[in-house]
Design an enzyme around this catalytic site. Sequence first.
Site, PDB file in Angstrom:
ATOM      1  N   CYS A 162      46.708  13.631  21.706  1.00 30.19           N
ATOM      2  CA  CYS A 162      45.685  13.511  22.743  1.00 30.19           C
ATOM      3  C   CYS A 162      46.298  13.809  24.106  1.00 30.19           C
ATOM      4  CB  CYS A 162      45.077  12.126  22.716  1.00 30.19           C
ATOM      5  SG  CYS A 162      46.313  10.840  22.681  1.00 30.19           S
ATOM      6  N   GLY A 193      39.200   8.811  19.198  1.00 25.41           N
ATOM      7  CA  GLY A 193      38.792  10.051  18.542  1.00 25.41           C
ATOM      8  C   GLY A 193      38.237  11.019  19.563  1.00 25.41           C
ATOM      9  N   SER A 194      37.355  11.894  19.098  1.00 24.43           N
ATOM     10  CA  SER A 194      36.846  12.952  19.972  1.00 24.43           C
ATOM     11  C   SER A 194      35.817  12.392  20.973  1.00 24.43           C
ATOM     12  CB  SER A 194      36.183  14.031  19.121  1.00 24.43           C
ATOM     13  OG  SER A 194      35.139  13.455  18.368  1.00 24.43           O
ATOM     14  N   GLU A 254      38.991   5.641  23.435  1.00 23.60           N
ATOM     15  CA  GLU A 254      40.117   6.494  23.816  1.00 23.60           C
ATOM     16  C   GLU A 254      39.795   7.872  23.259  1.00 23.60           C
ATOM     17  OE1 GLU A 254      42.557   5.621  25.668  1.00 23.60           O
ATOM     18  OE2 GLU A 254      42.335   3.456  25.643  1.00 23.60           O
ATOM     19  N   ASN A 307      45.952  11.708  14.027  1.00 22.42           N
ATOM     20  CA  ASN A 307      47.154  12.327  14.619  1.00 22.42           C
ATOM     21  C   ASN A 307      48.283  11.329  14.869  1.00 22.42           C
ATOM     22  OD1 ASN A 307      45.727  11.144  16.728  1.00 22.42           O
ATOM     23  ND2 ASN A 307      46.334  12.697  18.207  1.00 22.42           N
ATOM     24  N   GLU A 340      44.562   0.487  26.281  1.00 22.31           N
ATOM     25  CA  GLU A 340      45.211  -0.139  25.127  1.00 22.31           C
ATOM     26  C   GLU A 340      46.654  -0.450  25.491  1.00 22.31           C
ATOM     27  OE1 GLU A 340      44.327   2.748  21.905  1.00 22.31           O
ATOM     28  OE2 GLU A 340      42.976   1.192  21.208  1.00 22.31           O
ATOM     29  N   GLY A 369      32.781   9.714  20.448  1.00 18.79           N
ATOM     30  CA  GLY A 369      32.829   8.555  21.351  1.00 18.79           C
ATOM     31  C   GLY A 369      31.513   8.371  22.099  1.00 18.79           C
TER      32      GLY A 369
HETATM   33  P1  NAD Z   1      37.010  12.338  15.375  1.00 19.20           P
HETATM   34  O1  NAD Z   1      36.194  11.879  16.520  1.00 19.20           O
HETATM   35  O2  NAD Z   1      36.477  13.431  14.545  1.00 19.20           O
HETATM   36  O3  NAD Z   1      37.294  11.127  14.377  1.00 19.20           O
HETATM   37  C1  NAD Z   1      37.923   9.922  14.785  1.00 19.20           C
HETATM   38  C2  NAD Z   1      37.489   8.808  13.842  1.00 19.20           C
HETATM   39  O4  NAD Z   1      36.108   8.544  14.055  1.00 19.20           O
HETATM   40  C3  NAD Z   1      37.631   9.138  12.360  1.00 19.20           C
HETATM   41  O5  NAD Z   1      38.000   7.972  11.653  1.00 19.20           O
HETATM   42  C4  NAD Z   1      36.227   9.571  11.995  1.00 19.20           C
HETATM   43  O6  NAD Z   1      35.939   9.439  10.622  1.00 19.20           O
HETATM   44  C5  NAD Z   1      35.395   8.629  12.834  1.00 19.20           C
HETATM   45  N1  NAD Z   1      34.051   9.098  13.157  1.00 19.20           N
HETATM   46  C6  NAD Z   1      33.627  10.366  13.320  1.00 19.20           C
HETATM   47  N2  NAD Z   1      32.313  10.371  13.629  1.00 19.20           N
HETATM   48  C7  NAD Z   1      31.895   9.081  13.679  1.00 19.20           C
HETATM   49  C8  NAD Z   1      30.664   8.444  13.958  1.00 19.20           C
HETATM   50  N3  NAD Z   1      29.566   9.137  14.220  1.00 19.20           N
HETATM   51  N4  NAD Z   1      30.611   7.104  13.940  1.00 19.20           N
HETATM   52  C9  NAD Z   1      31.722   6.376  13.693  1.00 19.20           C
HETATM   53  N5  NAD Z   1      32.911   6.927  13.391  1.00 19.20           N
HETATM   54  C10 NAD Z   1      33.014   8.266  13.393  1.00 19.20           C
HETATM   55  O7  NAD Z   1      38.449  12.700  15.955  1.00 19.20           O
HETATM   56  P2  NAD Z   1      39.716  13.255  15.167  1.00 19.20           P
HETATM   57  O8  NAD Z   1      39.513  14.706  14.875  1.00 19.20           O
HETATM   58  O9  NAD Z   1      40.065  12.356  14.052  1.00 19.20           O
HETATM   59  O10 NAD Z   1      40.848  13.085  16.282  1.00 19.20           O
HETATM   60  C11 NAD Z   1      41.056  14.031  17.278  1.00 19.20           C
HETATM   61  C12 NAD Z   1      40.449  13.587  18.585  1.00 19.20           C
HETATM   62  O11 NAD Z   1      40.934  12.290  18.923  1.00 19.20           O
HETATM   63  C13 NAD Z   1      40.844  14.474  19.736  1.00 19.20           C
HETATM   64  O12 NAD Z   1      39.730  14.688  20.561  1.00 19.20           O
HETATM   65  C14 NAD Z   1      41.896  13.662  20.470  1.00 19.20           C
HETATM   66  O13 NAD Z   1      42.059  13.966  21.831  1.00 19.20           O
HETATM   67  C15 NAD Z   1      41.400  12.287  20.259  1.00 19.20           C
HETATM   68  N6  NAD Z   1      42.467  11.306  20.424  1.00 19.20           N
HETATM   69  C16 NAD Z   1      42.456  10.545  21.549  1.00 19.20           C
HETATM   70  C17 NAD Z   1      43.467   9.634  21.782  1.00 19.20           C
HETATM   71  C18 NAD Z   1      43.477   8.779  23.013  1.00 19.20           C
HETATM   72  O14 NAD Z   1      44.164   7.767  23.011  1.00 19.20           O
HETATM   73  N7  NAD Z   1      42.758   9.137  24.054  1.00 19.20           N
HETATM   74  C19 NAD Z   1      44.485   9.495  20.837  1.00 19.20           C
HETATM   75  C20 NAD Z   1      44.458  10.296  19.693  1.00 19.20           C
HETATM   76  C21 NAD Z   1      43.432  11.190  19.489  1.00 19.20           C
END
Ligand code: NAD
Length: 505
Positions: free
Chosen positions: A297, A241-242, A263, A165, A473, A246
Amino acid sequence: MSQTMTSEQKQKTEAKSYKNYIGGRWVESKSGKTFSSTNPAHKDQVLGVMQASNADDVNQAIEAAQKAFPGWRHTPAPARGEICLKAALMLESRKEDLARIMTQEMGKVLKETRGDVQEAIDMGKYAAGFGRQPHGETVPSELRNKLCITERVPLGVIACITPWNFPMAIPSWKIFPAVMAGNAVVFKPASDTPIIATKLVEIFEEAGLPGGVLNLVTGSGADVGDVLVKDPRVAGISFTGSTAAGKHIAEIAGRNLKRLGLELGGKNCIVVLDDADIPLAVDGALWAAFGTSGQRCTAASRLIVDQKVQKDFVDLLQERAAKLKVGDGLQADTDMGPVINEGALKKVHEYTEIGKREHARLVHGGDFAGSDGWFYRPTIFADGRKDMRMAQEEIFGPSTLVMPVSNLDEALDVANSTQYGLSMSIYTNDLRKAFHAIEEMQSGIVYVNAPTIGAEIQLPFGGVKNTGNGHREAGTVALDEFTEWKTIYIDYSGRLQRAQIDTGE
Ligand code: NAD
């Protein structure tokens, strides 16, 4: 060429091919497998063919990073800063091109993708300055003729795993500080935005970052991310990520006592009190709920409004949402682009159905907005309650829930009722109420009379509760995630001095 080739296969054949970047060389994945990066506004348009990497490629990238680390660690920090500054200036000179690529690859409108690149520029310039900043402290000793100092030392190989995003801003928050601290990085971008990630890495290469200091491996979370996280040679992981992913990563990292910065998800809210400037609050809510199609996010997916002004607020919000033009983010008159992919579109619509079942009142939107891309109408539900799934779960799309409350205390109770705590905002003209909210909101970031989005890189960014694990961060603390402290005692007395024992002498 076969006549039976599908249009997607044909486009894939014609699309530009992008490679991994390992040890300073652009290389194909060992398996030879690829995947496509497509345009969410024109779902059949293939933008590029990427390397579908696996454990062999990850292994090679970690080896390259390990090899580059000693030389980079000993490169003087001001020299590291020069390279980062050069990268930031290159980003600046290519801002428009990069923004256009980003809009095509992930959908948000041009003014927002320009902002995303700008955040990377800002981070690069800011982080470059770390090269000439103090890297430790001098602390008084309790003994004579003894010098006590601290210094930051890099961790080693860092895995940077990022979402789609903010496909340039988020990697830049990680990569610039990580390399400024003297680490070597393996970067695994989201599979929906690998081209823009490649563009960022190309810039680091052109800026003169030595081979192996930054390595790019594209591919899935399971085949690349998971392997990176599990590898004992990776000393630190910086993940955005999600919350589900995480938590999974935290379990693995915890077993190996690895440094881990998380994050994660959010369920952010804007509180609107009855004394607020309602048109200003609606401006903020519209931007926070529907900017980036609600896929930030920090997006405001809950609008907690004093019931005395709920009708005025909802009427005006609905009127403004109705005017938002949904379409291709490259078009100048588009206000809101598509969501990232088919799965995201289905998820947003599923929450519309959930909202209806939970008897929230659909005020606007609630359906698809065109078949060429992954478009959804800006969606507003009213009469929300904190026990609804819509009020608790991250939707990550253009859908927001208005929740009536009768006073500030109830507003704060509702605001704090989710598992997340990234960004919260309050609109009020009463200073005492604003300060009370600042104190009580369980949130990493609080805004007053401004929406939940709008972070600036010179301040720490991150959340509480299930939004993260305590790291921040950016800002003055940006290096914390990527460094250890070394404490150094230098005794020049020429005799044994025992701390806590010989202190009176
Ligand atoms: P996601 O967790 O599906 O993926 C994020 C990244 O992690 C991708 O590169 C993905 O390929 C990788 N990934 C997925 N599963 C993994 C695993 N088991 N091991 C290692 N890597 C893995 O998230 P998304 O759909 O790409 O992003 C959306 C999410 O990110 C939302 O929940 C959003 O709130 C969050 N987000 C948080 C922030 C923040 O700063 N808090 C910022 C942006 C997005």
